[in-house]
Design an enzyme around this catalytic site. Sequence first.
Site, short mmCIF file in Angstrom:
data_model
loop_
_atom_site.label_atom_id
_atom_site.label_comp_id
_atom_site.label_asym_id
_atom_site.label_seq_id
_atom_site.Cartn_x
_atom_site.Cartn_y
_atom_site.Cartn_z
N TYR A 69 0.78 -1.23 0.00
CA TYR A 69 0.00 0.00 0.00
C TYR A 69 0.81 1.29 0.00
O TYR A 69 0.26 2.37 -0.15
CB TYR A 69 -0.97 -0.02 1.18
CG TYR A 69 -2.04 -1.07 0.99
CD1 TYR A 69 -3.13 -0.83 0.15
CD2 TYR A 69 -1.94 -2.32 1.58
CE1 TYR A 69 -4.10 -1.78 -0.06
CE2 TYR A 69 -2.90 -3.29 1.38
CZ TYR A 69 -3.98 -3.03 0.56
OH TYR A 69 -4.93 -3.99 0.33
N PHE B 112 -10.54 -4.37 11.24
CA PHE B 112 -11.77 -4.21 10.47
C PHE B 112 -11.59 -4.77 9.07
O PHE B 112 -12.37 -4.58 8.20
CB PHE B 112 -12.20 -2.73 10.42
CG PHE B 112 -11.11 -1.78 10.00
CD1 PHE B 112 -10.90 -1.51 8.66
CD2 PHE B 112 -10.29 -1.15 10.94
CE1 PHE B 112 -9.90 -0.63 8.26
CE2 PHE B 112 -9.30 -0.26 10.56
CZ PHE B 112 -9.11 0.00 9.23
#
Length: 420
Positions: A134, A420
């Site tokens: 990322y 999450f």
Amino acid sequence: MVTDAARDGRSDGIVVRGLARDERDRWYGTLLRAFGGVPEPAEARELYDALTEVDRSLGAWDGEACVGTAGAFGFRLTVPGGAAVPAAGVTMVSVAATHRRRGLLTSLMRRQLDDVRSWGRPLAVLTASEPDIYGRFGYAVATHRVDVEVDTARVRLSVPPGTDEVRLRYAAPADVLDVCEAVYARKVPGRPGMLVRLPGWERLPLLDPEASRAGASPLQCVVAERDGEVVGYARFRVKPESDEGGPRGTVILEDTEALDAAAHAALWRFLFDIDLTCTLTARGRPVDEPWQYLVSDPRRCRPRLRDALYVRLVDVGAALEARTYQAPVDVVLEVEDAFCPWNGGRWRLMGDAKGATCERTEDAADLALSVRELGAAYLGGVTLDALAAAGRVRELRPGALAEASVAFASTVAPWLPHGF
């Protein structure tokens, strides 16, 4: 008006677009296969189905086949100063193994960050299954976590005054959910990186599928009380084990919060003293959690530092204005952001402990850095000084680096309480 098809059509025939509700199962199947193909327990699947925001989800389609996924939760993330800033919690990102090396992930990230900007959210955050992916999209590690394995047969705790005034009692986790959530909510403003628990997310700490226990007990809970008020809690499991020398069980801490030093010490002393156990394991704890300063032998706690939350500034000006600064700062930042070029250029940041402004400027730059360095330093856990020592920040005005590094830092380590 630009349509989804016009904006997201690719020359190779693959289309990246928003997800329709009747495509959810096919989309989820692609995601599941990318992460190994092992189905989640029904309890977990039900919860995440309920939490998934379909209107914030993207699919990549090769004809009728879903070949890529990405989603986002609408979060509020605490920042230095205590504000809860709207953030996109990037999640469920995958590309089918049949479609690697075709720029599909870049297309998904491009569309997603454009969407996040249109939603008016200045931040995007994620946890990375593969950390090297990322950075090229502007994300950087902003918080760390500590995993520990404490030899409770040999490590002692030295507790502060008032610990014996705290009373503990067992309770069914679901029965005390409201009071535990009230404790959590009181803790959120005081530590950057924490997530305001929005409706539905309070169910996450109670997930307890038998298939995920690995031989440990169902979830247990104790609450800490003083004068009839709940001042802390701990959720945990116990894994009974023994050998020729006798019982050697393990306490597995899942989640704990406390409102003061005595309540914190009382809960950790309880966890250390559970009968028939000699090990306490805990994952994902804050790097500055107080129990570390109560133990007699930190080496026998076997701490391991790991990366946690990755932060990406989607709107540099709004993000830097949303937090406060622990010392006065007046600095011009030359920001490089190839993936989101609207952030590039010079920004003048002026702020202190009361608030901040961050606006475009033509003034000479004091520091030069990319949006990744801003993301790393944003929550105050990574210093600009450290990034400069790595060659990632350039000081253009003498003294500017020290001024900004002190201002950006947080006296409390940022921490992500759950994934999450």
